[in-house]
Write a protein that holds these residues in place. Structure first.
Motif, PDB file in Angstrom:
ATOM      1  N   LEU A 154      19.810  -8.913  -4.606  1.00  0.00           N
ATOM      2  CA  LEU A 154      19.695  -8.112  -3.390  1.00  0.00           C
ATOM      3  C   LEU A 154      20.858  -8.330  -2.431  1.00  0.00           C
ATOM      4  O   LEU A 154      21.173  -7.436  -1.638  1.00  0.00           O
ATOM      5  CB  LEU A 154      18.365  -8.421  -2.695  1.00  0.00           C
ATOM      6  N   ILE A 155      21.493  -9.498  -2.456  1.00  0.00           N
ATOM      7  CA  ILE A 155      22.665  -9.697  -1.601  1.00  0.00           C
ATOM      8  C   ILE A 155      23.799  -8.801  -2.076  1.00  0.00           C
ATOM      9  O   ILE A 155      24.479  -8.143  -1.277  1.00  0.00           O
ATOM     10  CB  ILE A 155      23.120 -11.173  -1.601  1.00  0.00           C
ATOM     11  N   LEU A 160      27.453  -4.666  -1.370  1.00  0.00           N
ATOM     12  CA  LEU A 160      28.404  -4.003  -2.254  1.00  0.00           C
ATOM     13  C   LEU A 160      27.890  -2.683  -2.816  1.00  0.00           C
ATOM     14  O   LEU A 160      28.578  -2.065  -3.628  1.00  0.00           O
ATOM     15  CB  LEU A 160      28.780  -4.932  -3.415  1.00  0.00           C
ATOM     16  N   GLY A 161      26.678  -2.254  -2.400  1.00  0.00           N
ATOM     17  CA  GLY A 161      26.166  -0.965  -2.860  1.00  0.00           C
ATOM     18  C   GLY A 161      27.026   0.163  -2.321  1.00  0.00           C
ATOM     19  O   GLY A 161      27.673   0.038  -1.261  1.00  0.00           O
ATOM     20  N   PRO A 163      28.455   3.080  -0.256  1.00  0.00           N
ATOM     21  CA  PRO A 163      28.114   3.438   1.133  1.00  0.00           C
ATOM     22  C   PRO A 163      27.366   4.747   1.253  1.00  0.00           C
ATOM     23  O   PRO A 163      26.659   4.968   2.230  1.00  0.00           O
ATOM     24  CB  PRO A 163      29.479   3.506   1.824  1.00  0.00           C
ATOM     25  N   TRP A 164      27.507   5.640   0.253  1.00  0.00           N
ATOM     26  CA  TRP A 164      26.807   6.915   0.335  1.00  0.00           C
ATOM     27  C   TRP A 164      25.386   6.847  -0.221  1.00  0.00           C
ATOM     28  O   TRP A 164      24.636   7.807  -0.160  1.00  0.00           O
ATOM     29  CB  TRP A 164      27.601   7.977  -0.437  1.00  0.00           C
ATOM     30  N   ASP A 165      25.014   5.692  -0.772  1.00  0.00           N
ATOM     31  CA  ASP A 165      23.696   5.546  -1.377  1.00  0.00           C
ATOM     32  C   ASP A 165      22.725   4.990  -0.342  1.00  0.00           C
ATOM     33  O   ASP A 165      22.675   3.789  -0.101  1.00  0.00           O
ATOM     34  CB  ASP A 165      23.782   4.609  -2.589  1.00  0.00           C
ATOM     35  N   SER A 166      21.941   5.866   0.279  1.00  0.00           N
ATOM     36  CA  SER A 166      21.022   5.415   1.324  1.00  0.00           C
ATOM     37  C   SER A 166      19.903   4.549   0.777  1.00  0.00           C
ATOM     38  O   SER A 166      19.195   3.890   1.531  1.00  0.00           O
ATOM     39  CB  SER A 166      20.417   6.629   2.051  1.00  0.00           C
TER      40      SER A 166
END
Length: 286
Positions: A154-155, A160-161, A163-166
């Motif tokens: 989860l960190i 690092l997910g 930025p467009w993935d809400s």
């Protein structure tokens, strides 16, 4: 090691020795045994140390024992993990930390998750990897069994997910607070496991890939505020507001995170619906 501590160490060793029978360690019982449990010379034999030295340990006359001697004595006396740690602390030689965070979840904890049908629950390792979960957690968050170990962290997901993935952190309302708390906990893990390649590699990856994490890391903060409530933006049932309770499994350096809704609330109804539909996609033709 002062006299009082040496005496406490001696009392502890004797109490552990007296509870073990020769049969427990594969030794003949013999006859005319005047003492309960093992004799001192038998413990010394099992620990590969001299009888004289072991006797001096019990009599509070021995110098500071080495870590190697403590390991051998603990093995000879069949000490539990807690007893072994206590022995090391008594002798002024705290036990070495494990090389890396544990990913083994006790069966009793796994069973506990399954016995919480109205709560979503996950177990997190010291590095925030989801290492156990129940069915409602997969319905509320996602099917962790379909993810690689890397993607269950989860960190990594929050920093690092894309930025467009809400949904990179399941649309939670407290993403900023979670990010800070996770970074603080990871710093603590880095102190506990300074030589673990997964821990050091994760930190290096986060620092290189996230300016925000890099700033948090450089702040050297290790305190955090508990997150008592959060809202998940779920694609099927909409907003689900839950209370958050965290139970520490201290001996494993793990956390059980339990999400429950207020009884009678719309969120409780949403969780009940999710418990029925599970991870099904209702927006995709069958």
């Amino acid at each position: 090691m002062d006299r009082r501590v040496r005496q406490e160490l001696g009392h502890f060793l004797r109490s552990r020795r007296e509870r073990i029978t020769p049969a427990d360690v594969g030794l003949p019982a013999g006859t005319r045994r005047r003492t309960p449990g093992l004799r001192r010379e038998e413990v010394a034999q099992l620990a590969f140390i001299s009888t004289e030295y072991y006797a001096r340990l019990e009599q509070a006359r021995a110098p500071h024992p080495s870590s190697e001697v403590l390991v051998q004595v603990a093995r000879a006396l069949r000490l539990s993990d807690a007893e072994r740690d206590h022995l090391h602390h008594l002798a002024g030689a705290p036990p070495a930390l494990p090389p890396g965070p544990s990913r083994e979840v006790r069966q009793s904890i796994v069973d506990l998750l399954d016995r919480l049908p109205e709560a979503a629950a996950v177990v997190l390792s010291a590095t925030y990897e989801v290492i156990a979960w129940n069915s409602l957690a997969t319905a509320l968050m996602e099917d962790f069994s379909a993810l690689s170990r890397r993607d269950r962290n989860l960190i990594r997901r929050v920093f690092l997910g894309p930025p467009w993935d809400s949904r990179r952190l399941y649309g939670v309302s407290d993403a900023d607070e979670f990010a800070r708390t996770a970074a603080h906990h990871l710093r603590t893990a880095a102190v506990r496991y300074p030589h673990d390649p997964e821990v050091t590699g994760l930190i290096a990856e986060l620092r290189a890939g996230s300016e925000r994490f890099d700033r948090l890391w450089d702040s050297h903060d290790v305190t955090d505020q508990p997150i008592l409530c959060k809202t998940f933006a779920h694609a099927l049932v909409g907003d689900v507001t839950v209370r958050c309770d965290v139970l520490d499994i201290a001996d494993q350096d793990q956390r059980v995170v339990i999400y429950t809704a207020v009884p009678g609330s719309p969120s409780e109804e949403a969780l009940r619906l999710l418990s029925v539909v599970g991870t099904q996609r209702m927006d995709v033709p069958g």
